[in-house]
Design an enzyme around this catalytic site. Structure first.
Site, PDB file in Angstrom:
ATOM      1  CG  ASN A  82      -1.824  -1.260   1.339  1.00 16.02           C
ATOM      2  OD1 ASN A  82      -1.675  -1.979   2.205  1.00 16.02           O
ATOM      3  ND2 ASN A  82      -2.409  -1.508   0.234  1.00 16.02           N
ATOM      4  CB  ILE A  90       0.469   6.285   2.516  1.00  9.21           C
ATOM      5  CG1 ILE A  90       1.848   6.441   2.961  1.00  9.21           C
ATOM      6  CG2 ILE A  90      -0.200   5.244   3.343  1.00  9.21           C
ATOM      7  CD1 ILE A  90       2.105   7.024   4.246  1.00  9.21           C
ATOM      8  CB  CYS A  91      -3.116   3.008  -0.932  1.00  6.83           C
ATOM      9  SG  CYS A  91      -4.786   2.855  -1.292  1.00  6.83           S
ATOM     10  CG  LEU A  92      -4.484   4.926   5.986  1.00  8.79           C
ATOM     11  CD1 LEU A  92      -4.704   3.262   6.226  1.00  8.79           C
ATOM     12  CD2 LEU A  92      -3.320   5.347   6.838  1.00  8.79           C
ATOM     13  CG  LEU A 125      -0.840   3.122  -4.060  1.00 11.75           C
ATOM     14  CD1 LEU A 125      -0.311   4.092  -2.924  1.00 11.75           C
ATOM     15  CD2 LEU A 125      -0.998   3.572  -5.325  1.00 11.75           C
TER      16      LEU A 125
END
Length: 160
Positions: A82, A90-92, A125
């Site tokens: 991520n 950051i994929c959050l 990601l």
């Protein structure tokens, strides 16, 4: 608008100063000249391939904060599904659609540490890393993540 975000950040800054001994996993610091620029040093969570590492995050806080989430990225290279390997993005969900003004920079760091411990391979990601986990190659993921942690996050802690 900007006054409100400044006041909120100043309050968070004072809490971080007061709480220095409290949270040894997170070291938040504010730029001396710009309260909208922060960095955080976070410890990799134990029992993960990141556990020996210390990771630098760069945080840019928008003037609409806390109504709008901060932009946070890893400066230290990390092999995680991520996190974008080159940009550190950051994929959050809380940094995107699930943001709430109740979150603080400290709690964002907590959430990032939790993401390090519980990767989400379905929204990668870093596709190489996501593919390893999705195909069940946990050992492959662990050894790559450990290798990059050793190379980027432990060798010389002082200079990233």
């Amino acid at each position: 608008m900007m006054q409100a975000s400044r006041a909120r950040l100043f309050k968070e800054y004072k809490e971080v100063q007061r709480d220095k001994s409290g949270d040894s996993d997170i070291k938040l610091s504010c730029d001396d000249t710009n309260i909208f620029k922060w960095t955080a040093l976070i410890k990799g969570p134990s029992e993960t391939p990141y556990q020996e590492g210390v990771f630098l995050l760069a945080m840019t806080v928008p003037e609409q904060y806390p109504l709008v989430p901060p932009q946070v990225r890893f400066v230290t290279k990390i092999f995680h599904p991520n996190v974008h390997f080159k940009t550190g993005e950051i994929c959050l969900d809380i940094l995107k659609t699930a943001w709430s003004p109740a979150w603080t920079l400290q709690s964002v760091c907590r959430a990032i540490i939790a993401l390090m411990a519980h990767p989400e391979p379905d929204s990668p990601l870093n596709c190489d890393c996501g593919n390893l986990l999705r195909s069940g190659d946990d050992r492959g993921y662990q050894s790559m993540a450990r290798m990059y942690t050793r190379l980027a996050a432990t060798a010389n802690k002082g200079n990233h």
